[in-house]
Scaffold this active site. Structure first.
Site, mmCIF file in Angstrom:
data_model
loop_
_atom_site.group_PDB
_atom_site.id
_atom_site.type_symbol
_atom_site.label_atom_id
_atom_site.label_comp_id
_atom_site.label_asym_id
_atom_site.label_seq_id
_atom_site.Cartn_x
_atom_site.Cartn_y
_atom_site.Cartn_z
ATOM 1 N N HIS A 19 -21.389 11.516 8.403
ATOM 2 C CA HIS A 19 -20.196 11.702 7.568
ATOM 3 C C HIS A 19 -19.598 13.087 7.770
ATOM 4 O O HIS A 19 -18.545 13.391 7.230
ATOM 5 C CB HIS A 19 -20.539 11.498 6.093
ATOM 6 C CG HIS A 19 -21.080 10.132 5.826
ATOM 7 N ND1 HIS A 19 -20.294 9.013 5.905
ATOM 8 C CD2 HIS A 19 -22.314 9.702 5.526
ATOM 9 C CE1 HIS A 19 -21.029 7.945 5.653
ATOM 10 N NE2 HIS A 19 -22.259 8.334 5.429
ATOM 11 N N GLU B 61 -30.400 5.908 5.716
ATOM 12 C CA GLU B 61 -29.656 7.168 5.656
ATOM 13 C C GLU B 61 -30.496 8.194 4.895
ATOM 14 O O GLU B 61 -30.734 8.017 3.705
ATOM 15 C CB GLU B 61 -28.340 6.875 4.921
ATOM 16 C CG GLU B 61 -27.430 8.035 4.801
ATOM 17 C CD GLU B 61 -26.084 7.635 4.196
ATOM 18 O OE1 GLU B 61 -25.506 6.617 4.604
ATOM 19 O OE2 GLU B 61 -25.630 8.358 3.308
ATOM 20 N N ARG C 211 0.829 -1.224 0.000
ATOM 21 C CA ARG C 211 0.000 0.000 0.000
ATOM 22 C C ARG C 211 0.864 1.275 0.000
ATOM 23 O O ARG C 211 0.532 2.271 0.637
ATOM 24 C CB ARG C 211 -0.945 0.012 1.210
ATOM 25 C CG ARG C 211 -2.131 -0.922 1.040
ATOM 26 C CD ARG C 211 -3.054 -0.845 2.243
ATOM 27 N NE ARG C 211 -2.391 -1.321 3.447
ATOM 28 C CZ ARG C 211 -2.787 -1.062 4.688
ATOM 29 N NH1 ARG C 211 -3.848 -0.306 4.887
ATOM 30 N NH2 ARG C 211 -2.137 -1.544 5.713
#
Ligand code: GLN
Ligand code: ZN
Length: 764
Positions: free
Chosen positions: A703, A674, A16
């Site tokens: 969020h 949501e 990564r």
């Protein structure tokens, strides 16, 4: 001789590296030049990994997303970042994520924060791309800088470069017209830029260009099909060869169209569409290349090379030079290298292939097809042995699980009584007020929680110490919730690293990689667990934690589980049985957990199906079949309980219009969804359908760091009550709170509880 090639390579790096490099740059901890240098190194390494293939992809690398790269190549930047100056890469990050690096003082006044580009799922994968934005006035302008750099590097490395571009129809189809205008009307404007790009490739001495048109695997409206014909006619005069590339499914009614386009070759995903190869051979013009995607680019299993050769060899005979072979799609969707997995059980490991191993498989296939079968005889024999071992392994096949599956009947997924009768019994037992308040499950995952978990994993913390740390967190969550005055409490999920991995780790039939990362979006990666065998639950998984939490309070405590469909959709799953069979097995395991929770006195049980929608097949014609087994799996998991036990489910998205009947079929007593950002419009689907059970529309956007005011929540709930009868409404956040801080969560939930009280007072 067959030609070998690859459609795309995972760009994130085996360790990564790209993720960490990006995050360093964004935090202001490294320079732009360092990041660019890292990109060049990764490309160089990945080309070297692909050495030996006849053609390697160029332009599949992207610092954030390949669709966003295409938008830059086409000069299609959203209006809000035009006129920004500074480095192009910074502008690119602004489009992707709203901001570039920290400490860009020079541009604070002019190019500071902007709205991030919208992100959405790349077909039916778990990769997310940045949606191209259009208006009726969009103009395009070729920018070759990306390709210039990458082609130059590839040439220095002496690999035979095949630029990869997203074709004009797929590009338009995947984008969004912000003003509601007709995207196809832009085709005449975008085509000259594509033609100029092909001219540019010719100047750069490119022979083949891979032009991806994955939308050909979906149901296209007639106007879009016609547009293919018109657009590709515009490519007729060109100095490079085009490989029209499709993947992720069958072409079906688009097969004739694809075969008739004036290109030089067609790539077909033979994992999904092997039965279309013969037809394609018939229909393709005599000079055309057929590229066969013979190795699954989306799963992690070894290919059965001998079986593949059995059907591939006759094609090679028939087509000769015209046969190319490749993975079915870009290898973006698989981890890089199995060799890093030293800790994986050796038996299971012997059944797997990551990107590099898949390319080895491709080389073996090519050698065998090119008359060197003897030279690869040992590899073929080893492959046959691994495939046979997996097929027969008792670790894969559990007769008891198969027998339980065979006993599933139409009754198993049915509640004892309908919602109305259940609701009465549940009300009598739970004695909840109107507008009951709850949360979706997780509370902030603090640094202490993460430290305790990683110490436990590494052995630095023994079991009792770990358990004490988690119990302390659970107690904290319970006390906070009591203080806040919430009605149905949760234990907070402190002990869970991930809602799928947590269950996978406790189920037989699952394995876990150490480095099996796959890019989800930008620098975000996921490490899907590997479902390799028949699934069973050796022990109860959550009962102890939930029981402990319930012992701390008189309020009802929700038991929290992840549903079978979500576990399936977020795992690498078996290729030796239909997805539905794996899903039913998961359903039986979760059902056993639900019944154990009920037996332990838990009266409210939530089964999250966060990912139910994302499993929908690409073609609508196949939705019905998926929804049938997905919903049935949920029902089997949930519906064994008595009438008085309240079942909740949770979904973290918002589009329900097209699947609302299936959602209702799940028959959960309560569904939380949501909705906060859409101003409750999303409830329209539930309203029009007359959704019969209870609903908790999210009123707190988890969020965002913003704290919703009481007034705002009251307003949202009033809007909800215009659509859903108030007596069936719950008050809750959009989703779990694990990514937030306690300092935000407490005031937000306090406002939420206050809003519920106001609503109750007004209702009287
Ligand atoms: N129960 C989970 C949580 O609260 C649900 C997460 C999700 O829906 N993605 O974290
Ligand atoms: Zn959610």
């Amino acid at each position: 001789m067959v030609t070998t090639h690859n459609l795309g390579f995972p760009r994130i790096g085996a360790q990564r590296e790209l993720k960490f490099g990006l995050e360093r740059y964004w935090k202001g901890e490294s320079s732009r030049d360092e990041l660019k240098e890292l990109g060049a190194q990764l490309r160089a390494r990945h080309w070297s990994d692909q050495r030996g293939l006849d053609l390697v992809p160029v332009g599949d690398f992207a610092f954030y997303d390949q669709v966003l790269d295409m938008s830059f190549t086409l000069g299609n930047l959203p209006e809000r970042v035009r006129g920004f100056h500074g480095d192009k890469l910074d502008n690119y990050f602004r489009v992707a994520r709203g901001r570039s690096a920290q400490g860009e003082e020079q541009h604070a006044g002019c190019c500071g924060g902007v709205a991030a580009g919208e992100m959405t799922k790349w077909f039916d994968t778990n990769y997310h791309y940045i949606v191209p934005e259009f208006t009726a006035g969009t103009q395009f302008n070729l920018d070759t800088s990306n390709f210039l750099e990458q082609l130059r590097e590839a040439r220095e490395q002496r690999v035979k470069a095949k630029p990869v571009i997203l074709g004009p129809l797929s590009y338009l189809w995947l984008g969004k017209a912000k003003d509601g205008s007709d995207k196809l009307a832009l085709l005449p404007r975008i085509m000259p830029v594509y033609r100029a790009l092909l001219d540019y490739f010719r100047v750069m001495d490119v022979e083949w260009v891979q032009i991806d048109e994955p939308v050909l695997a979906t149901e296209l409206e007639p106007a879009w099909r016609d547009a293919f014909t018109t657009a590709y006619a515009g490519f007729e005069e060109r100095g490079v060869k085009l490989l029209l590339t499709t993947y992720f499914g069958q072409l079906k009614e688009n097969l004739d169209l694809a075969c008739a386009l004036p290109v030089d070759g067609l790539h077909i995903d033979a994992i999904n569409a092997r039965d279309e190869l013969a037809l394609a051979v018939q229909k393709l013009p005599a000079h055309s290349v057929l590229s066969v995607g013979a190795i699954n680019g989306r799963n992690i299993w070894k290919t059965d090379l001998n079986a593949t050769l059995e059907w591939l060899a006759p094609l090679a005979q028939q087509l000769g030079e015209r046969l190319w072979i490749a993975p079915s799609c870009s290898l973006l969707h698989v981890p890089v290298d199995l060799a890093s997995e030293a800790r994986l059980d050796p038996e299971i490991r012997s059944w797997l292939a990551f990107a590099l191993q898949k390319l080895d498989e491709l080389r073996i296939l090519a050698a065998a097809l090119n008359g060197q079968r003897d030279a690869v005889a040992a590899e073929l024999a080893a492959n046959a042995a691994a495939i046979a071992a997996r097929r027969q392994s008792p670790r894969v096949h559990n007769p008891a699980v198969k027998a339980a599956l065979a006993r599933i009947d139409a009754q198993l997924g049915k509640r004892q009584n309908g919602y109305a009768a259940r609701a009465e019994k549940q009300a009598a037992l739970l004695k909840l007020p109107a507008f009951p308040t709850t949360t979706i499950g997780s509370f902030p995952q603090t640094a202490e929680i993460r430290r305790a978990r990683s110490q436990y994993k590494s052995g630095a913390l023994e079991h009792t110490g770990y358990q004490a740390a988690m119990r302390a967190e659970i107690e904290r969550s319970v006390r906070e919730q009591e203080q806040l005055g919430l009605d149905v409490l949760v234990h907070g999920e402190a002990e869970r690293n991930d809602m799928v991995e947590y269950f996978g780790e406790q189920l037989d039939g699952y394995a876990f990689s150490q480095f099996g990362w796959v890019q989800s979006y930008g620098s975000r990666c996921v490490k899907p667990p590997i479902l390799f065998g028949d699934i069973s639950r050796p022990n109860a998984m959550t009962v102890e934690w939930i029981g402990y939490a319930q012992s701390l309070t008189d309020k009802p405590m929700k038991g929290m589980l992840t549903g079978p469909v979500t576990i399936l959709n977020w795992s690498f799953v078996r290729d030796d049985q239909p997805r539905s069979v794996s899903c039913y097995q998961l359903a039986l395991a979760i059902r056993a957990e639900v019944l154990d929770l009920e037996k332990a006195g838990v009266r409210v049980i939530q089964i999250d199906e966060a990912a139910l929608r994302e499993g929908l097949p690409l073609r609508r014609a196949q939705w019905g079949d998926y929804l049938r087994w997905a919903v049935e799996s949920f029902r089997i998991a949930a519906n064994g309980v008595g009438d008085a036990t309240q079942i909740h489910t949770h979904m973290c998205y918002s589009e329900f219009n097209d699947i609302i009947a299936s959602i209702a079929d799940m028959d959960a007593d309560v569904i939380t969804i949501e909705t906060s950002r859409s101003d409750m419009e999303l409830l329209d689907a539930f309203d029009h359908f007359n959704y019969p059970n209870e609903i908790g529309p999210g009123v707190y956007d988890i969020h965002s760091p913003n704290i919703p005011t009481e007034q705002h929540i009251v307003q949202l709930m009033r809007k909800a009550a215009e659509r859903i009868p108030a007596e069936r409404l719950w008050v809750n956040p959009d989703c779990g709170l694990k990514t937030r801080q306690w300092a935000e969560v407490l005031p937000a939930l306090s406002n939420m509880v206050a809003a519920a009280k106001t609503l109750r007072a007004q209702a009287q």
